[in-house]
Design a protein around this motif. Sequence first.
Motif, mmCIF file in Angstrom:
data_model
loop_
_atom_site.group_PDB
_atom_site.id
_atom_site.type_symbol
_atom_site.label_atom_id
_atom_site.label_comp_id
_atom_site.label_asym_id
_atom_site.label_seq_id
_atom_site.Cartn_x
_atom_site.Cartn_y
_atom_site.Cartn_z
ATOM 1 N N LEU A 71 0.848 -1.188 0.000
ATOM 2 C CA LEU A 71 0.000 0.000 0.000
ATOM 3 C C LEU A 71 0.878 1.230 0.000
ATOM 4 O O LEU A 71 1.815 1.345 0.778
ATOM 5 C CB LEU A 71 -0.923 -0.009 1.220
ATOM 6 N N SER A 72 0.577 2.156 -0.879
ATOM 7 C CA SER A 72 1.376 3.376 -0.952
ATOM 8 C C SER A 72 0.753 4.462 -0.105
ATOM 9 O O SER A 72 -0.427 4.431 0.210
ATOM 10 C CB SER A 72 1.476 3.855 -2.399
ATOM 11 N N ARG A 73 1.556 5.415 0.242
ATOM 12 C CA ARG A 73 1.041 6.592 0.929
ATOM 13 C C ARG A 73 0.386 7.496 -0.088
ATOM 14 O O ARG A 73 0.654 7.426 -1.278
ATOM 15 C CB ARG A 73 2.168 7.312 1.637
ATOM 16 N N MET A 74 -0.460 8.374 0.392
ATOM 17 C CA MET A 74 -1.200 9.261 -0.493
ATOM 18 C C MET A 74 -0.410 10.522 -0.820
ATOM 19 O O MET A 74 -0.903 11.386 -1.516
ATOM 20 C CB MET A 74 -2.527 9.649 0.157
ATOM 21 N N GLY A 75 0.791 10.659 -0.318
ATOM 22 C CA GLY A 75 1.586 11.850 -0.587
ATOM 23 C C GLY A 75 1.270 12.959 0.394
ATOM 24 O O GLY A 75 0.777 12.722 1.489
ATOM 25 N N THR A 76 1.536 14.178 -0.002
ATOM 26 C CA THR A 76 1.370 15.321 0.899
ATOM 27 C C THR A 76 0.111 16.115 0.606
ATOM 28 O O THR A 76 -0.113 17.153 1.200
ATOM 29 C CB THR A 76 2.586 16.260 0.776
ATOM 30 N N GLN A 77 -0.704 15.621 -0.291
ATOM 31 C CA GLN A 77 -1.926 16.334 -0.666
ATOM 32 C C GLN A 77 -3.013 16.162 0.390
ATOM 33 O O GLN A 77 -3.248 15.067 0.886
ATOM 34 C CB GLN A 77 -2.421 15.805 -2.008
#
Length: 143
Positions: A71-77
Amino acid sequence: MNLPLPDRRRWLCQAARLAGTVAGALWLPRNALGAPRWHSNPFALGVASGSPTHNAVVLWTRLLQPEGDGLSRMGTQTIAVRWELAHDEGFTRIVQSGQSLATPALGHSVHVEVEGLASDRWYHYRFMVGDAVSATGRTRTFP
């Protein structure tokens, strides 16, 4: 110096079109213009509810995007997530609805405290982001 009549009409028509476009864009929800497109269900972890009282519950979900073998992180958004609470599973009788922000600081999780509910009653709830809709959850307030 006065503009010739045809140029005035053209200018007024262009101004009216521009005003209509701006009004239409302002009418849209804030997240509609920048709503993320999902490659898969961002609500892969599902939905949950808890902390019921006689007139309130807490609704929860977390956004994730599967990537490769993990599972990846959603970033900084920061992502705006809409939610609905209804009397029926088809969401034709909505009791309350709103919007909450899924921030990177909270792992893109959403916690919504819904108050002002009837006691000892079952409710259905769901979350939405972009064109993705979560599974429907069911919760109940205390007597």
